[in-house]
Design a protein around this motif. Structure first.
Motif, PDB file in Angstrom:
ATOM      1  N   GLY A  82      13.741  39.279  36.475  1.00  0.00           N
ATOM      2  CA  GLY A  82      12.286  39.221  36.439  1.00  0.00           C
ATOM      3  C   GLY A  82      11.652  40.434  35.790  1.00  0.00           C
ATOM      4  N   ASP A  83      12.334  41.579  35.831  1.00  0.00           N
ATOM      5  CA  ASP A  83      11.794  42.787  35.193  1.00  0.00           C
ATOM      6  C   ASP A  83      11.596  42.581  33.700  1.00  0.00           C
ATOM      7  OD1 ASP A  83      14.611  42.614  34.951  1.00  0.00           O
ATOM      8  OD2 ASP A  83      14.787  44.772  34.609  1.00  0.00           O
ATOM      9  N   THR A  84      12.484  41.811  33.062  1.00  0.00           N
ATOM     10  CA  THR A  84      12.331  41.566  31.626  1.00  0.00           C
ATOM     11  C   THR A  84      11.132  40.667  31.336  1.00  0.00           C
ATOM     12  OG1 THR A  84      13.782  39.610  31.618  1.00  0.00           O
ATOM     13  CG2 THR A  84      14.827  41.762  31.325  1.00  0.00           C
ATOM     14  N   VAL A  85      10.805  39.780  32.268  1.00  0.00           N
ATOM     15  CA  VAL A  85       9.623  38.931  32.102  1.00  0.00           C
ATOM     16  C   VAL A  85       8.366  39.790  32.089  1.00  0.00           C
ATOM     17  CG1 VAL A  85       8.253  37.061  33.110  1.00  0.00           C
ATOM     18  CG2 VAL A  85      10.744  36.961  33.185  1.00  0.00           C
ATOM     19  N   LEU A  86       8.240  40.677  33.056  1.00  0.00           N
ATOM     20  CA  LEU A  86       7.057  41.529  33.123  1.00  0.00           C
ATOM     21  C   LEU A  86       6.939  42.409  31.872  1.00  0.00           C
ATOM     22  CD1 LEU A  86       7.050  42.591  36.884  1.00  0.00           C
ATOM     23  CD2 LEU A  86       5.916  40.650  35.778  1.00  0.00           C
ATOM     24  N   TYR A 136      13.816  29.226  31.147  1.00  0.00           N
ATOM     25  CA  TYR A 136      13.156  29.774  29.966  1.00  0.00           C
ATOM     26  C   TYR A 136      12.917  31.274  30.115  1.00  0.00           C
ATOM     27  CZ  TYR A 136      12.335  24.811  30.040  1.00  0.00           C
ATOM     28  OH  TYR A 136      12.517  23.457  30.155  1.00  0.00           O
ATOM     29  N   VAL A 137      12.906  31.754  31.362  1.00  0.00           N
ATOM     30  CA  VAL A 137      12.519  33.132  31.648  1.00  0.00           C
ATOM     31  C   VAL A 137      13.701  33.920  32.207  1.00  0.00           C
ATOM     32  CG1 VAL A 137      10.139  32.450  32.104  1.00  0.00           C
ATOM     33  CG2 VAL A 137      11.775  32.542  33.997  1.00  0.00           C
ATOM     34  N   ASP A 138      13.480  35.250  32.316  1.00  0.00           N
ATOM     35  CA  ASP A 138      14.419  36.188  32.940  1.00  0.00           C
ATOM     36  C   ASP A 138      15.575  36.563  32.009  1.00  0.00           C
ATOM     37  OD1 ASP A 138      12.828  35.943  35.166  1.00  0.00           O
ATOM     38  OD2 ASP A 138      14.273  34.822  36.361  1.00  0.00           O
ATOM     39  N   ARG A 139      15.997  37.799  32.127  1.00  0.00           N
ATOM     40  CA  ARG A 139      17.204  38.356  31.504  1.00  0.00           C
ATOM     41  C   ARG A 139      17.049  38.692  30.025  1.00  0.00           C
ATOM     42  NH1 ARG A 139      21.428  34.599  34.965  1.00  0.00           N
ATOM     43  NH2 ARG A 139      21.525  35.994  36.759  1.00  0.00           N
ATOM     44  N   GLY A 140      16.607  37.776  29.184  1.00  0.00           N
ATOM     45  CA  GLY A 140      16.379  38.078  27.780  1.00  0.00           C
ATOM     46  C   GLY A 140      15.054  38.807  27.582  1.00  0.00           C
ATOM     47  N   PRO A 141      14.785  39.311  26.357  1.00  0.00           N
ATOM     48  CA  PRO A 141      13.659  40.221  26.149  1.00  0.00           C
ATOM     49  C   PRO A 141      12.304  39.570  25.903  1.00  0.00           C
ATOM     50  CG  PRO A 141      14.899  40.023  24.127  1.00  0.00           C
ATOM     51  CD  PRO A 141      15.663  39.230  25.171  1.00  0.00           C
ATOM     52  N   SER A 193      10.538  36.399  27.196  1.00  0.00           N
ATOM     53  CA  SER A 193      10.176  35.191  27.944  1.00  0.00           C
ATOM     54  C   SER A 193       8.813  34.655  27.516  1.00  0.00           C
ATOM     55  CB  SER A 193      10.151  35.476  29.449  1.00  0.00           C
ATOM     56  OG  SER A 193      11.437  35.746  29.940  1.00  0.00           O
ATOM     57  N   ARG A 194       7.879  35.550  27.218  1.00  0.00           N
ATOM     58  CA  ARG A 194       6.515  35.130  26.877  1.00  0.00           C
ATOM     59  C   ARG A 194       6.509  34.161  25.693  1.00  0.00           C
ATOM     60  NH1 ARG A 194       1.193  38.837  26.491  1.00  0.00           N
ATOM     61  NH2 ARG A 194      -0.268  37.201  25.897  1.00  0.00           N
ATOM     62  N   HIS A 195       7.198  34.507  24.617  1.00  0.00           N
ATOM     63  CA  HIS A 195       7.167  33.654  23.432  1.00  0.00           C
ATOM     64  C   HIS A 195       8.002  32.392  23.625  1.00  0.00           C
ATOM     65  CE1 HIS A 195       5.553  37.285  21.395  1.00  0.00           C
ATOM     66  NE2 HIS A 195       4.872  36.364  20.750  1.00  0.00           N
ATOM     67  N   VAL A 196       9.047  32.465  24.431  1.00  0.00           N
ATOM     68  CA  VAL A 196       9.812  31.253  24.740  1.00  0.00           C
ATOM     69  C   VAL A 196       8.937  30.256  25.491  1.00  0.00           C
ATOM     70  CG1 VAL A 196      11.695  30.308  26.128  1.00  0.00           C
ATOM     71  CG2 VAL A 196      12.089  32.320  24.702  1.00  0.00           C
ATOM     72  N   VAL A 197       8.237  30.726  26.518  1.00  0.00           N
ATOM     73  CA  VAL A 197       7.367  29.829  27.287  1.00  0.00           C
ATOM     74  C   VAL A 197       6.275  29.245  26.393  1.00  0.00           C
ATOM     75  CG1 VAL A 197       5.695  29.695  29.180  1.00  0.00           C
ATOM     76  CG2 VAL A 197       7.841  30.949  29.489  1.00  0.00           C
ATOM     77  N   TYR A 251      14.129  34.585  22.396  1.00  0.00           N
ATOM     78  CA  TYR A 251      13.295  33.923  21.389  1.00  0.00           C
ATOM     79  C   TYR A 251      13.872  34.033  19.979  1.00  0.00           C
ATOM     80  CZ  TYR A 251       9.047  32.457  18.953  1.00  0.00           C
ATOM     81  OH  TYR A 251       8.138  31.791  18.160  1.00  0.00           O
ATOM     82  N   THR A 252      14.525  35.145  19.672  1.00  0.00           N
ATOM     83  CA  THR A 252      15.147  35.272  18.342  1.00  0.00           C
ATOM     84  C   THR A 252      16.199  34.189  18.139  1.00  0.00           C
ATOM     85  OG1 THR A 252      14.759  37.652  18.236  1.00  0.00           O
ATOM     86  CG2 THR A 252      16.513  36.772  16.850  1.00  0.00           C
ATOM     87  N   ALA A 253      17.024  33.963  19.153  1.00  0.00           N
ATOM     88  CA  ALA A 253      18.029  32.895  19.060  1.00  0.00           C
ATOM     89  C   ALA A 253      17.371  31.535  18.921  1.00  0.00           C
ATOM     90  CB  ALA A 253      18.931  32.932  20.293  1.00  0.00           C
ATOM     91  N   LEU A 254      16.278  31.314  19.650  1.00  0.00           N
ATOM     92  CA  LEU A 254      15.571  30.032  19.563  1.00  0.00           C
ATOM     93  C   LEU A 254      15.014  29.801  18.166  1.00  0.00           C
ATOM     94  CD1 LEU A 254      14.324  27.479  20.826  1.00  0.00           C
ATOM     95  CD2 LEU A 254      12.410  28.910  21.581  1.00  0.00           C
ATOM     96  N   GLN A 255      14.373  30.805  17.598  1.00  0.00           N
ATOM     97  CA  GLN A 255      13.836  30.675  16.240  1.00  0.00           C
ATOM     98  C   GLN A 255      14.942  30.358  15.236  1.00  0.00           C
ATOM     99  OE1 GLN A 255      11.716  34.563  16.095  1.00  0.00           O
ATOM    100  NE2 GLN A 255       9.977  33.355  15.410  1.00  0.00           N
TER     101      GLN A 255
END
Length: 227
Positions: free
Chosen positions: A89-93, A37-42, A44-48, A13-17
């Motif tokens: 998926g762990d980063t999503v949770l 949009y999800v997984d791996r980065g920190p 996912s919630r704000h990206v979605v 999300y930081t890169a997206l902003q």
């Protein structure tokens, strides 16, 4: 109206902003997001949530990626939960977890799951371009594509599409950090969750803008096609 494509976001999300602050996008322009949009980065919630908000204002056409498929398959019991978790998926949770505790699948809002399940498109076409997450089968029309081609096929062996249109896709991380231009196809997954960049391409001009998780930005033009 100008048209822009944004590559695989993977919770960055930081890169997206930073990217959105850099690219000269107006509310009259259209953004096509290529999935993952999800997984791996920190985050996912704000990206979605960002994708949902833009889509609700008809400023964004969100495509489906294989990581959205894995998330939903895991939560619906179609694949082992551990399979999804080991692919990020762990980063999503963690991104959905309340402060002070580990994340659980039930922490993901129903609205987010419904959006990922029902509102993402398999591809998008204009008169000149095809937009997809992965690499369409070059021998058949877009309506005849398989899920394997749309969500899982790698860029390595892509060939010119029978329609004559240029394919803009992601899925195959370019760890050089630079979009890979084959002339008839361009891959704009530039490994933002690793040590790379998030890319926004304007297909009509070949100009692109990039940002990373450190808040840095840069821009360039597509290199000559690699044959």
């Amino acid at each position: 109206m100008r048209l822009f494509a944004i590559g695989d976001l993977h919770g960055c999300y930081t890169a997206l902003q930073t990217l959105i602050e850099t690219v000269p996008i107006t509310p009259q322009d259209l953004i096509i997001t290529l999935g993952d949009y999800v997984d791996r980065g920190p985050d996912s919630r704000h990206v979605v949530q960002w994708i949902m908000d833009r889509s609700a204002r008809a400023e964004c056409i969100p495509l489906r990626g294989n990581h959205e498929i894995m998330l939903l398959d895991a939560l619906k019991g179609r694949i082992p939960m551990q399979h999804w978790l080991q692919f990020g998926g762990d980063t999503v949770l963690k991104s959905y977890a309340p402060p002070g505790r580990a994340g659980m699948p039930e922490d993901i809002p129903v609205q987010h799951l419904r959006f990922l399940d029902r509102e993402l498109l398999p591809f998008y076409e204009t008169k000149t371009h095809i937009f997809a997450h992965a690499c369409p089968d070059d021998q058949v029309s877009m309506r005849q594509q398989t899920d394997d081609a749309l969500y899982w096929a790698r860029f390595d062996n892509i060939q010119p599409h029978v329609s004559g249109k240029t394919v803009i896709c992601g899925h195959t991380a370019q760890k050089s950090g630079v979009p890979l231009n084959r002339g008839f196809a361009v891959c704009i997954d530039t490994w933002v969750y690793g040590k790379g960049w998030l890319t926004c391409l304007e297909p009509a001009t070949g100009q692109y803008w990039q940002a990373n998780q450190q808040g840095e930005s840069r821009s360039g033009e597509l290199e000559e096609p690699v044959t």
